[in-house]
Design a protein around this motif. Structure first.
Motif, PDB file in Angstrom:
ATOM      1  N   GLN A   1       0.782  -1.229  -0.089  1.00  0.00           N
ATOM      2  CA  GLN A   1       0.228   0.044  -0.083  1.00  0.00           C
ATOM      3  C   GLN A   1       0.885   1.157  -0.203  1.00  0.00           C
ATOM      4  O   GLN A   1       2.022   1.206   0.407  1.00  0.00           O
ATOM      5  N   PRO A   2       0.528   2.207  -0.448  1.00  0.00           N
ATOM      6  CA  PRO A   2       1.139   3.557  -0.418  1.00  0.00           C
ATOM      7  C   PRO A   2       1.332   4.037   0.845  1.00  0.00           C
ATOM      8  O   PRO A   2       0.506   4.084   1.685  1.00  0.00           O
ATOM      9  N   GLY A   3       2.647   4.560   0.891  1.00  0.00           N
ATOM     10  CA  GLY A   3       3.121   5.154   2.186  1.00  0.00           C
ATOM     11  C   GLY A   3       4.737   5.333   2.372  1.00  0.00           C
ATOM     12  O   GLY A   3       5.313   5.144   1.113  1.00  0.00           O
ATOM     13  N   PHE A   4       5.024   5.699   3.297  1.00  0.00           N
ATOM     14  CA  PHE A   4       6.403   5.844   3.656  1.00  0.00           C
ATOM     15  C   PHE A   4       7.052   4.676   4.017  1.00  0.00           C
ATOM     16  O   PHE A   4       6.406   3.637   4.458  1.00  0.00           O
ATOM     17  N   ARG A   5       8.546   4.286   3.576  1.00  0.00           N
ATOM     18  CA  ARG A   5       9.103   3.116   3.874  1.00  0.00           C
ATOM     19  C   ARG A   5      10.538   3.763   4.759  1.00  0.00           C
ATOM     20  O   ARG A   5      11.218   4.378   4.452  1.00  0.00           O
ATOM     21  N   ASP A   6      10.676   3.000   5.937  1.00  0.00           N
ATOM     22  CA  ASP A   6      11.511   3.464   6.716  1.00  0.00           C
ATOM     23  C   ASP A   6      12.944   3.069   6.044  1.00  0.00           C
ATOM     24  O   ASP A   6      13.789   4.014   6.590  1.00  0.00           O
ATOM     25  N   ALA A   7      13.051   2.397   5.113  1.00  0.00           N
ATOM     26  CA  ALA A   7      14.560   2.233   4.805  1.00  0.00           C
ATOM     27  C   ALA A   7      14.990   3.275   3.454  1.00  0.00           C
ATOM     28  O   ALA A   7      15.971   3.406   3.182  1.00  0.00           O
ATOM     29  N   TYR A   8      13.996   4.155   3.424  1.00  0.00           N
ATOM     30  CA  TYR A   8      14.357   5.360   2.362  1.00  0.00           C
ATOM     31  C   TYR A   8      14.154   6.468   2.948  1.00  0.00           C
ATOM     32  O   TYR A   8      13.681   6.679   3.925  1.00  0.00           O
ATOM     33  N   GLY A   9      14.333   7.829   2.166  1.00  0.00           N
ATOM     34  CA  GLY A   9      14.482   8.914   2.980  1.00  0.00           C
ATOM     35  C   GLY A   9      13.127   9.600   3.332  1.00  0.00           C
ATOM     36  O   GLY A   9      11.978   8.731   3.093  1.00  0.00           O
ATOM     37  N   ALA A  10      13.050  10.594   3.853  1.00  0.00           N
ATOM     38  CA  ALA A  10      11.771  10.816   4.881  1.00  0.00           C
ATOM     39  C   ALA A  10      10.517  11.606   3.946  1.00  0.00           C
ATOM     40  O   ALA A  10       9.678  11.624   4.359  1.00  0.00           O
ATOM     41  N   HIS A  11      11.079  11.686   2.630  1.00  0.00           N
ATOM     42  CA  HIS A  11      10.088  11.889   1.689  1.00  0.00           C
ATOM     43  C   HIS A  11       9.731  11.282   0.637  1.00  0.00           C
ATOM     44  O   HIS A  11       8.919  11.332  -0.046  1.00  0.00           O
ATOM     45  N   PHE A  12      10.162   9.833   0.597  1.00  0.00           N
ATOM     46  CA  PHE A  12      10.282   9.073  -0.191  1.00  0.00           C
ATOM     47  C   PHE A  12       8.820   8.234  -0.087  1.00  0.00           C
ATOM     48  O   PHE A  12       8.722   7.452   1.104  1.00  0.00           O
ATOM     49  N   TYR A  13       7.601   8.399  -0.837  1.00  0.00           N
ATOM     50  CA  TYR A  13       6.525   7.764  -0.672  1.00  0.00           C
ATOM     51  C   TYR A  13       6.228   6.822  -1.662  1.00  0.00           C
ATOM     52  O   TYR A  13       6.219   7.461  -2.948  1.00  0.00           O
ATOM     53  N   VAL A  14       5.724   5.759  -1.527  1.00  0.00           N
ATOM     54  CA  VAL A  14       5.622   4.737  -2.648  1.00  0.00           C
ATOM     55  C   VAL A  14       4.659   3.800  -2.483  1.00  0.00           C
ATOM     56  O   VAL A  14       4.095   3.316  -1.263  1.00  0.00           O
ATOM     57  N   GLY A  15       3.965   3.129  -3.532  1.00  0.00           N
ATOM     58  CA  GLY A  15       3.230   2.345  -3.503  1.00  0.00           C
ATOM     59  C   GLY A  15       3.674   1.269  -4.590  1.00  0.00           C
ATOM     60  O   GLY A  15       4.042   1.443  -5.552  1.00  0.00           O
ATOM     61  N   TYR A  16       3.377  -0.002  -4.278  1.00  0.00           N
ATOM     62  CA  TYR A  16       3.805  -0.924  -5.157  1.00  0.00           C
ATOM     63  C   TYR A  16       2.552  -1.904  -5.712  1.00  0.00           C
ATOM     64  O   TYR A  16       1.876  -2.287  -5.020  1.00  0.00           O
ATOM     65  N   VAL A  17       2.630  -2.403  -6.955  1.00  0.00           N
ATOM     66  CA  VAL A  17       1.667  -3.296  -7.486  1.00  0.00           C
ATOM     67  C   VAL A  17       2.291  -4.312  -8.290  1.00  0.00           C
ATOM     68  O   VAL A  17       3.394  -3.952  -8.571  1.00  0.00           O
ATOM     69  N   ARG A  18       1.620  -5.319  -8.560  1.00  0.00           N
ATOM     70  CA  ARG A  18       2.063  -6.155  -9.684  1.00  0.00           C
ATOM     71  C   ARG A  18       1.086  -6.286 -10.911  1.00  0.00           C
ATOM     72  O   ARG A  18      -0.040  -6.250 -10.571  1.00  0.00           O
ATOM     73  N   ASP A  19       1.473  -6.232 -12.096  1.00  0.00           N
ATOM     74  CA  ASP A  19       0.884  -6.344 -13.126  1.00  0.00           C
ATOM     75  C   ASP A  19       0.173  -7.696 -13.224  1.00  0.00           C
ATOM     76  O   ASP A  19       0.640  -8.661 -12.610  1.00  0.00           O
ATOM     77  N   PRO A  20      -0.936  -8.004 -14.271  1.00  0.00           N
ATOM     78  CA  PRO A  20      -1.284  -9.311 -14.504  1.00  0.00           C
ATOM     79  C   PRO A  20      -0.354 -10.546 -14.729  1.00  0.00           C
ATOM     80  O   PRO A  20      -0.756 -11.512 -14.421  1.00  0.00           O
TER      81      PRO A  20
END
Length: 138
Positions: free
Chosen positions: A100-119
């Motif tokens: 789900q979109p959100g911050f990840r502790d392993a990255y910078g303070a402003h790095f906001y990311v969401g991940y998906v898999r294509d079909p």
């Protein structure tokens, strides 16, 4: 400089539904041909190509397409809201949630990311790293 990225797909119609759910919002146009899908950014008059292009194609060797373990394609967007919107659009387009979109502790303070898999199982990241947006610690 990366000129293009290609992912394999066994079902082009299904892949088109997924990628067309969010790539046009990033400015990509699509062309469909016998070799699959070609997504490219528009060109202004007298402008060189806007890279990278993104291709979704059947495999060249005729074997089933497979996702690379550890391979991922990341698309940068302008805001955290856009990350959330495009993540939801990708899921509605037939993708599977991979984070789900959100911050990840392993990255910078402003790095906001969401991940998906294509079909087909390829991992796609949609991220924003904008210092003008709220940070992880705000």
């Amino acid at each position: 400089m990366i000129a293009y990225v290609t992912v394999g797909a066994d079902d082009i119609a299904r892949a088109k539904r997924f990628y067309s759910a969010f790539l046009p919002a990033l400015g990509y146009g699509v062309k469909e041909g016998p070799e699959g899908l070609s997504y490219a950014l528009p060109l202004e008059p007298n402008q060189g190509p806007m890279l990278p292009d993104f291709y979704v194609k059947p495999t060249f060797d005729g074997e089933p397409a497979s996702a690379g373990n550890g391979a991922m394609v990341a698309f940068e967007v302008s805001s955290q809201t856009k990350v959330r919107d495009l993540h939801a659009a990708a899921l509605a387009g037939g993708g599977a949630d991979e984070g789900q979109p959100g911050f990840r502790d392993a990255y910078g303070a402003h790095f906001y990311v969401g991940y998906v898999r294509d079909p087909q199982g390829n991992k796609i990241a949609l991220f924003c790293d904008n210092a003008n947006e709220p940070g992880r610690d705000d």
